[in-house]
Design a protein around this motif. Structure first.
Motif, PDB file in Angstrom:
ATOM      1  N   GLN A 160      -5.464  -4.001  -3.453  1.00 33.92           N
ATOM      2  CA  GLN A 160      -6.292  -3.613  -2.309  1.00 33.92           C
ATOM      3  C   GLN A 160      -5.439  -3.316  -1.071  1.00 33.92           C
ATOM      4  O   GLN A 160      -5.756  -2.412  -0.291  1.00 33.92           O
ATOM      5  CB  GLN A 160      -7.312  -4.718  -2.000  1.00 33.92           C
ATOM      6  N   LEU A 161      -4.369  -4.096  -0.898  1.00 32.87           N
ATOM      7  CA  LEU A 161      -3.473  -3.833   0.233  1.00 32.87           C
ATOM      8  C   LEU A 161      -2.773  -2.488   0.078  1.00 32.87           C
ATOM      9  O   LEU A 161      -2.531  -1.775   1.061  1.00 32.87           O
ATOM     10  CB  LEU A 161      -2.436  -4.949   0.360  1.00 32.87           C
ATOM     11  N   LEU A 162      -2.445  -2.132  -1.161  1.00 30.46           N
ATOM     12  CA  LEU A 162      -1.804  -0.843  -1.412  1.00 30.46           C
ATOM     13  C   LEU A 162      -2.770   0.303  -1.098  1.00 30.46           C
ATOM     14  O   LEU A 162      -2.387   1.304  -0.484  1.00 30.46           O
ATOM     15  CB  LEU A 162      -1.351  -0.758  -2.871  1.00 30.46           C
ATOM     16  N   THR A 163      -4.036   0.122  -1.504  1.00 28.01           N
ATOM     17  CA  THR A 163      -5.055   1.111  -1.146  1.00 28.01           C
ATOM     18  C   THR A 163      -5.227   1.174   0.363  1.00 28.01           C
ATOM     19  O   THR A 163      -5.334   2.259   0.949  1.00 28.01           O
ATOM     20  CB  THR A 163      -6.403   0.754  -1.806  1.00 28.01           C
ATOM     21  N   GLY A 164      -5.227  -0.021   0.986  1.00 26.53           N
ATOM     22  CA  GLY A 164      -5.339  -0.075   2.439  1.00 26.53           C
ATOM     23  C   GLY A 164      -4.164   0.588   3.137  1.00 26.53           C
ATOM     24  O   GLY A 164      -4.317   1.150   4.224  1.00 26.53           O
ATOM     25  N   SER A 199       2.335  -4.650  -7.509  1.00 32.05           N
ATOM     26  CA  SER A 199       1.169  -4.915  -8.345  1.00 32.05           C
ATOM     27  C   SER A 199       1.284  -4.224  -9.698  1.00 32.05           C
ATOM     28  O   SER A 199       0.711  -4.688 -10.687  1.00 32.05           O
ATOM     29  CB  SER A 199      -0.103  -4.451  -7.627  1.00 32.05           C
ATOM     30  N   GLY A 200       2.037  -3.111  -9.782  1.00 33.60           N
ATOM     31  CA  GLY A 200       2.212  -2.424 -11.058  1.00 33.60           C
ATOM     32  C   GLY A 200       2.958  -3.272 -12.067  1.00 33.60           C
ATOM     33  O   GLY A 200       2.546  -3.390 -13.231  1.00 33.60           O
ATOM     34  N   THR A 201       4.053  -3.898 -11.631  1.00 33.44           N
ATOM     35  CA  THR A 201       4.817  -4.785 -12.515  1.00 33.44           C
ATOM     36  C   THR A 201       4.007  -6.016 -12.874  1.00 33.44           C
ATOM     37  O   THR A 201       3.994  -6.456 -14.042  1.00 33.44           O
ATOM     38  CB  THR A 201       6.130  -5.209 -11.835  1.00 33.44           C
ATOM     39  N   GLN A 202       3.318  -6.583 -11.908  1.00 34.54           N
ATOM     40  CA  GLN A 202       2.485  -7.762 -12.170  1.00 34.54           C
ATOM     41  C   GLN A 202       1.402  -7.446 -13.192  1.00 34.54           C
ATOM     42  O   GLN A 202       1.130  -8.247 -14.097  1.00 34.54           O
ATOM     43  CB  GLN A 202       1.852  -8.254 -10.870  1.00 34.54           C
ATOM     44  N   TYR A 240      -2.481   3.291   2.062  1.00 34.62           N
ATOM     45  CA  TYR A 240      -2.680   4.739   2.064  1.00 34.62           C
ATOM     46  C   TYR A 240      -3.779   5.149   3.047  1.00 34.62           C
ATOM     47  O   TYR A 240      -3.633   6.124   3.795  1.00 34.62           O
ATOM     48  CB  TYR A 240      -3.025   5.230   0.654  1.00 34.62           C
ATOM     49  N   VAL A 241      -4.868   4.392   3.032  1.00 38.08           N
ATOM     50  CA  VAL A 241      -5.959   4.695   3.970  1.00 38.08           C
ATOM     51  C   VAL A 241      -5.498   4.475   5.404  1.00 38.08           C
ATOM     52  O   VAL A 241      -5.766   5.284   6.296  1.00 38.08           O
ATOM     53  CB  VAL A 241      -7.191   3.819   3.658  1.00 38.08           C
ATOM     54  N   GLY A 242      -4.767   3.352   5.605  1.00 37.37           N
ATOM     55  CA  GLY A 242      -4.279   3.035   6.948  1.00 37.37           C
ATOM     56  C   GLY A 242      -3.306   4.072   7.479  1.00 37.37           C
ATOM     57  O   GLY A 242      -3.343   4.419   8.668  1.00 37.37           O
ATOM     58  N   LEU A 243      -2.440   4.589   6.601  1.00 35.97           N
ATOM     59  CA  LEU A 243      -1.501   5.627   7.023  1.00 35.97           C
ATOM     60  C   LEU A 243      -2.237   6.899   7.430  1.00 35.97           C
ATOM     61  O   LEU A 243      -1.870   7.564   8.397  1.00 35.97           O
ATOM     62  CB  LEU A 243      -0.507   5.931   5.908  1.00 35.97           C
ATOM     63  N   GLY A 244      -3.291   7.226   6.673  1.00 42.64           N
ATOM     64  CA  GLY A 244      -4.083   8.401   7.026  1.00 42.64           C
ATOM     65  C   GLY A 244      -4.784   8.237   8.369  1.00 42.64           C
ATOM     66  O   GLY A 244      -4.776   9.151   9.202  1.00 42.64           O
TER      67      GLY A 244
END
Length: 240
Positions: free
Chosen positions: A63-67, A22-25, A69-73
């Motif tokens: 949102q998936l990237l945020t998910g 998403s950063g490149t996009q 990090y949250v999911g890993l926690g």
């Protein structure tokens, strides 16, 4: 009525579908915004906009990237609880969760630093899935290490040998079958499946390495002996 009302100007972006984060996009999207602003200034009386399939997934990717990090926690927290319940030993559980963390960090670090992958849609989805593969071997070996105490083996050397003899072959067999099944997807033409295959297979290899060459050696050198770290003993319950 003889008036031009709509014009489409096709263009080509060098974004590769499902291979850019998403950063490149977002960086490319900002460049497109700047281009549209320049065109609008040159033709202020017209409305200009751009559209690309890749940008429709940009917000989803964030949102998936945020998910991720949250999911890993959340996954790490639940994994620690499961490990504590399965091994009945807080020391073994913390050593196991350290091993699992090492697997995940090594996997994501290898993908980013060596292969040059960004954390995009495919990586975010796959990373959550492979957390489960990271837990398997350590929890089985840790459970056997603790179970050795029930069979009267109190010192760490005897428990280490017991766990390896009882569960070593099973762990190797599981690694071969799971890793082998994931390896077949590497021949897929769709990027999602080929990346998923790589992450599954690599996770299995790393899980095997961390469980046999980190987790078990640490238990051999500094693992709990007797009732040290035993949950039931710590809370005053009777143990065999």
């Amino acid at each position: 009525d003889g008036m031009v009302k709509y014009v489409v100007v096709p263009g080509r972006l060098n974004l590769q579908q499902f291979q850019e984060g998403s950063g490149t996009q977002e960086a490319v999207s900002i460049k497109c915004d700047e281009l549209i602003d320049q065109i609008h200034k040159a033709q202020p009386g017209l409305k200009h906009f751009y559209s690309a399939f890749e940008f429709t997934w940009m917000a989803t990717g964030k949102q998936l990237l945020t998910g991720l990090y949250v999911g890993l926690g959340i996954a790490a927290s639940f994994a620690l609880l499961v490990l504590t319940f399965a091994t009945q030993n807080i020391i073994v559980a913390f050593l196991a969760i350290t091993s699992i963390g090492g697997i995940i960090v090594t996997l994501l670090g290898f993908g980013q630093q060596v292969l040059g992958w960004e954390l995009g849609i495919v990586e975010s989805v796959a990373a959550i899935i492979v957390v489960g593969f990271s837990v398997d071997y350590t929890i089985h070996l840790g459970h056997m290490y603790n179970h050795a105490g029930v069979d009267g083996l109190d010192d760490r050397t005897a428990r280490f040998e017991y766990a390896i003899k009882k569960m070593g072959g099973t762990v190797m067999g599981g690694a071969i079958t799971t890793g082998g099944s994931g390896a077949f997807m590497m021949f897929a033409t769709m990027v999602f499946f080929s990346k998923m295959a790589f992450m599954i297979t690599t996770t299995i290899i790393l899980s095997l390495f961390w469980s046999l060459f980190f987790f078990m050696p640490v238990l051999y050198l500094a693992g709990p002996q007797g009732k040290t770290g035993n949950i039931k003993h710590m809370i005053g319950m009777k143990t065999k």
